[in-house]
Design an enzyme around this catalytic site. Structure first.
Site, mmCIF file in Angstrom:
data_model
loop_
_atom_site.group_PDB
_atom_site.id
_atom_site.type_symbol
_atom_site.label_atom_id
_atom_site.label_comp_id
_atom_site.label_asym_id
_atom_site.label_seq_id
_atom_site.Cartn_x
_atom_site.Cartn_y
_atom_site.Cartn_z
ATOM 1 N N HIS A 63 0.799 -0.839 0.123
ATOM 2 C CA HIS A 63 -0.117 -0.088 0.365
ATOM 3 C C HIS A 63 0.827 1.132 -0.027
ATOM 4 C CE1 HIS A 63 -4.424 -1.633 1.186
ATOM 5 N NE2 HIS A 63 -3.615 -2.324 0.616
ATOM 6 N N ASP A 64 1.778 1.250 1.135
ATOM 7 C CA ASP A 64 3.044 2.526 0.637
ATOM 8 C C ASP A 64 3.779 2.303 -0.371
ATOM 9 O OD1 ASP A 64 4.806 3.878 1.648
ATOM 10 O OD2 ASP A 64 6.367 3.015 1.317
ATOM 11 N N PRO A 158 -6.027 -0.948 -6.199
ATOM 12 C CA PRO A 158 -6.567 -2.655 -6.519
ATOM 13 C C PRO A 158 -8.188 -2.929 -5.218
ATOM 14 C CG PRO A 158 -4.566 -3.026 -5.898
ATOM 15 C CD PRO A 158 -4.814 -2.299 -5.910
ATOM 16 N N THR A 218 -3.134 -15.637 10.731
ATOM 17 C CA THR A 218 -3.346 -15.339 9.208
ATOM 18 C C THR A 218 -1.872 -14.586 8.528
ATOM 19 O OG1 THR A 218 -4.682 -13.722 8.438
ATOM 20 C CG2 THR A 218 -5.601 -15.474 9.348
ATOM 21 N N SER A 262 -3.575 -23.341 4.424
ATOM 22 C CA SER A 262 -2.332 -22.909 5.507
ATOM 23 C C SER A 262 -1.908 -21.355 6.061
ATOM 24 C CB SER A 262 -1.240 -23.324 5.508
ATOM 25 O OG SER A 262 -0.748 -23.781 3.556
#
Length: 339
Positions: A63-64, A158, A218, A262
């Protein structure tokens, strides 16, 4: 979208040619010789406190870089709230990612040899690599300076609903020459790795570097609102998978689901999930449902080594986007505020 891509190409054309040339793996060898070790240990501590720090840091890096280049402008907090963090497209960024960078910055500056000599942008690049649990190790090119400006209006990213054409249009406009479809797919675990909502009250803390994580998770997860519209309406979603998601979201309005089987380890299971119609986000599953990109998904699903190799190359290329120099950047003393 067209105007945004044009702006990116113009900015790339105006960028000094030496901006990318200044990047090299051992930029800090004589400035801060223990830099990698310091950041590695700090990131490990952040991940021990909250496993969600890994995907949050990876996505923060994307995002940067994807907005004004890899200049840590995503970290800036403006007093009037007009900064990248407050753009709606960034509200799903988790505070654990920001805290990981702030903790790493504090660790680096605690070494007298390194204090105020390492940019926040370079710290972000190294921290992103260290966040890849179980994934490939690659040399990070260094020598970036930090940006001085951060605005809401600069953010164009996006979305989880993007089609393949929209994804390709977006990524082809990033950096000098843009990214190919295969490079975009290799980066999909970074650009869309964590879609968990965040309210304005959970932006960077004004003081303190650590935030307790209520049930950390996650290497990739998403809240129900990001995929719930697909349940029962998208024929590309596996029916059994759809039933599981429906149960999850109907029983808990704040529910979420993992991107692959996973979720704590960086591997190619994500692509195997797409083959089985178990892509969580629409922009994930389209990579398999569209025949133009299906071959790459199948290739990565059966060849983890190839995926890792392409991922490393794509991450290195991402790290070259919009690099700032001493002429238009600085080394921030506090990543949250320009000097």
């Amino acid at each position: 979208m067209a105007s945004f891509r044009l702006a990116l190409l113009v900015a790339a054309a105006l960028m000094p040619q030496y901006a990318v040339a200044q990047l090299r793996p051992y930029y800090y060898r004589n400035i801060c010789p223990n830099l990698d070790l310091i950041i590695r240990n700090s990131v490990k501590q952040s991940m021990a406190q909250s496993p969600i720090s890994a995907p949050a840091t990876l996505r923060l890096f994307f995002h940067d870089c994807a907005v004004q280049g890899c200049d840590a402008s995503i970290m800036i907090m403006n007093s009037n709230g007009d900064d990248e963090q407050h753009n709606p497209d960034n509200m799903s960024l988790k505070p654990q990612g920001f805290n990981t960078i702030l903790s790493a910055k504090a660790a680096v500056d605690s070494d007298p040899q390194c204090k105020y000599k390492v940019s926040c942008a370079d710290i972000m690049a190294i921290a992103a690599r260290e966040s890849i649990s179980g994934g490939p190790y690659y040399e990070v090119e260094l020598g970036r300076y930090d940006g001085k400006v951060s605005t809401k209006a600069s953010v164009v990213l996006p979305h989880a609903t993007f089609t393949l054409d929209q994804l390709n249009a977006y990524f082809s406009g990033l950096g000098v020459g843009g990214f190919t479809q295969s490079e975009m797919i290799a980066l999909s675990l970074v650009s869309l790795s964590l879609h968990l909502r965040r309210t304005p009250d959970h932006l960077l803390p004004a003081a303190g570097l650590c935030v307790n994580n209520p049930g950390g998770h996650t290497l990739g997860a998403a809240d129900c609102p990001f995929f719930q519209y697909r349940i029962g309406t998208d024929p590309t979603m596996d029916p059994n998978f759809a039933a599981q998601l429906k149960s999850t979201c109907s029983s808990n309005p704040n529910g979420f689901a993992f991107l692959d089987p996973s979720p704590v380890t960086f591997n190619n299971d994500y692509f195997k999930s797409l083959q089985g119609g178990k892509g969580l986000l629409g922009s994930d599953q389209v990579l398999f449902s569209d025949v133009r990109s299906r071959g790459t998904v199948n290739y990565y699903a059966t060849n983890q080594g190839a995926f890792f190799g392409d991922f490393m190359a794509a991450m290195t290329k991402l790290g070259r986007v919009g690099v700032k120099t001493a002429a238009n950047g600085e080394i921030r003393r506090d990543c949250r505020f320009p000097n």
